[in-house]
Motif scaffolding. Structure first.
Motif, PDB file in Angstrom:
ATOM      1  N   SER A  18       0.822  -1.205   0.000  1.00  0.00           N
ATOM      2  CA  SER A  18       0.000   0.000   0.000  1.00  0.00           C
ATOM      3  C   SER A  18       0.858   1.258   0.000  1.00  0.00           C
ATOM      4  O   SER A  18       0.348   2.350  -0.155  1.00  0.00           O
ATOM      5  N   PHE A  70       2.978  -3.531   3.583  1.00  0.00           N
ATOM      6  CA  PHE A  70       1.964  -2.504   3.773  1.00  0.00           C
ATOM      7  C   PHE A  70       2.475  -1.321   4.596  1.00  0.00           C
ATOM      8  O   PHE A  70       1.725  -0.376   4.845  1.00  0.00           O
ATOM      9  N   PRO A  77      -0.445   1.142   8.526  1.00  0.00           N
ATOM     10  CA  PRO A  77      -1.423   0.151   8.965  1.00  0.00           C
ATOM     11  C   PRO A  77      -1.381  -0.034  10.476  1.00  0.00           C
ATOM     12  O   PRO A  77      -0.372   0.262  11.116  1.00  0.00           O
ATOM     13  N   ILE A 136       4.179   2.194  10.786  1.00  0.00           N
ATOM     14  CA  ILE A 136       3.051   1.416  11.274  1.00  0.00           C
ATOM     15  C   ILE A 136       2.572   1.993  12.600  1.00  0.00           C
ATOM     16  O   ILE A 136       3.238   2.841  13.191  1.00  0.00           O
ATOM     17  N   GLY A 170      -5.890   3.042   8.120  1.00  0.00           N
ATOM     18  CA  GLY A 170      -5.199   2.050   7.309  1.00  0.00           C
ATOM     19  C   GLY A 170      -5.698   0.635   7.551  1.00  0.00           C
ATOM     20  O   GLY A 170      -6.572   0.372   8.377  1.00  0.00           O
ATOM     21  N   LYS A 171      -5.116  -0.278   6.825  1.00  0.00           N
ATOM     22  CA  LYS A 171      -5.445  -1.697   6.946  1.00  0.00           C
ATOM     23  C   LYS A 171      -5.006  -2.224   8.304  1.00  0.00           C
ATOM     24  O   LYS A 171      -4.048  -1.729   8.901  1.00  0.00           O
ATOM     25  N   TRP A 172      -5.710  -3.236   8.805  1.00  0.00           N
ATOM     26  CA  TRP A 172      -5.314  -3.931  10.020  1.00  0.00           C
ATOM     27  C   TRP A 172      -4.570  -5.213   9.633  1.00  0.00           C
ATOM     28  O   TRP A 172      -5.055  -5.996   8.813  1.00  0.00           O
TER      29      TRP A 172
END
Length: 271
Positions: A18, A70, A77, A136, A170-172
């Motif tokens: 990402s 990511f 994330p 992160i 963001g994504k987990w």
């Protein structure tokens, strides 16, 4: 983007990063990533749940490689691991002060179930460094006190609270035991809680073909043989309910190597 970087990204298949070209590449991350992750399809998923057998070297490394894909300063994330938040803080606080500071934490000093392995401690140290660089957001989502709590609901609550506190979208990317990653109408299932909350979820079931792990069996914690000698990687979409998305990928690791509790390893090496 240069030719070598383009080739590396193509070789990883459908597990796409990402991060943008504007983001600096995390120094902690291995160039080219881990080709074992190529069957994992995380496109369109709000959460990726890695279900592991605790207490080995290989699954923490594979999880870290997934996080690297990511890691992004523009959209970091939320990376969650199945351990108490206080134990993540202990690693943060020990940075630059030596590992002995970590073992003042009860989890790292006394846990024997594989989550406190030397490999997992190294994983958390590396994730803390990524967090300190802004790539992160890191959280420990195990809020259990008695062991009788609904793991799925309590973990989801911890993750959602961290998301709200940090204001990220963001994504987990989550690491938990296989028993908690399996999808089913079960209070222990984190995957079920995620899907029921409306999050499109990709579950990655990490299977060990053979080798050893550190595990507790019938109250005895030691290096144990694991695996049936064979497994294979496969991917299967599921449709648990209208408007939700669940993707399950079985990811085979050919051989595992046990990782003893970090406190034991430190004592043995005289750290």
């Amino acid at each position: 983007m240069n030719i070598a970087r383009t080739f590396a990204l193509l070789a990883l298949g459908v597990l796409s990063a990402s991060c943008t070209e504007a983001d600096d590449a995390p120094v902690e991350c291995t160039a080219g990533g881990n080709a074992t992750l190529s069957p994992v399809d995380a496109d369109g998923s709000d959460a990726i749940v890695f279900g592991e057998i605790h207490g080995n070297v290989q699954t923490p490394q594979l999880f870290f490689d997934a996080v690297c894909k990511f890691a992004s300063k523009s959209s970091p994330p939320l990376v969650g691991v199945e351990m108490p938040a206080s134990s993540i803080k202990a690693v943060r606080d020990s940075a630059g002060r030596g590992r002995q500071e970590v073992f003042k934490d009860v989890f790292w000093a006394r846990s024997r179930d594989g989550r406190s392995s030397a490999a997992n401690l190294e994983l958390i140290e590396r994730l803390v460094r990524l967090e300190s660089q802004g790539f992160i957001r890191l959280v420990g989502f195990d809020k259990r006190v008695t062991g009788r709590e609904d793991f799925g609901a309590s973990s989801l609550s911890a993750l959602a609270s961290e998301e709200q506190a940090t204001g990220g979208k963001g994504k987990w990317i989550l690491l938990t035991g296989r028993g908690h990653s399996r999808y089913g109408n079960d209070p222990l299932s984190l995957s079920y809680a995620l899907v029921q909350s409306g999050r499109s979820t990709s579950v990655v079931d990490l299977t060990l073909a053979t080798g050893t792990t550190w595990a507790c069996v019938m109250g005895e914690c030691k290096v144990q043989q694991t695996g049936s000698g064979e497994c294979e990687s496969s991917s299967m979409p599921r449709d648990p309910a209208p408007g939700t998305r669940l993707q399950v990928t079985n990811l085979c690791i050919d051989s595992a190597t046990a990782s003893a509790p970090a406190a034991d390893s430190a004592a043995a090496s005289g750290e």
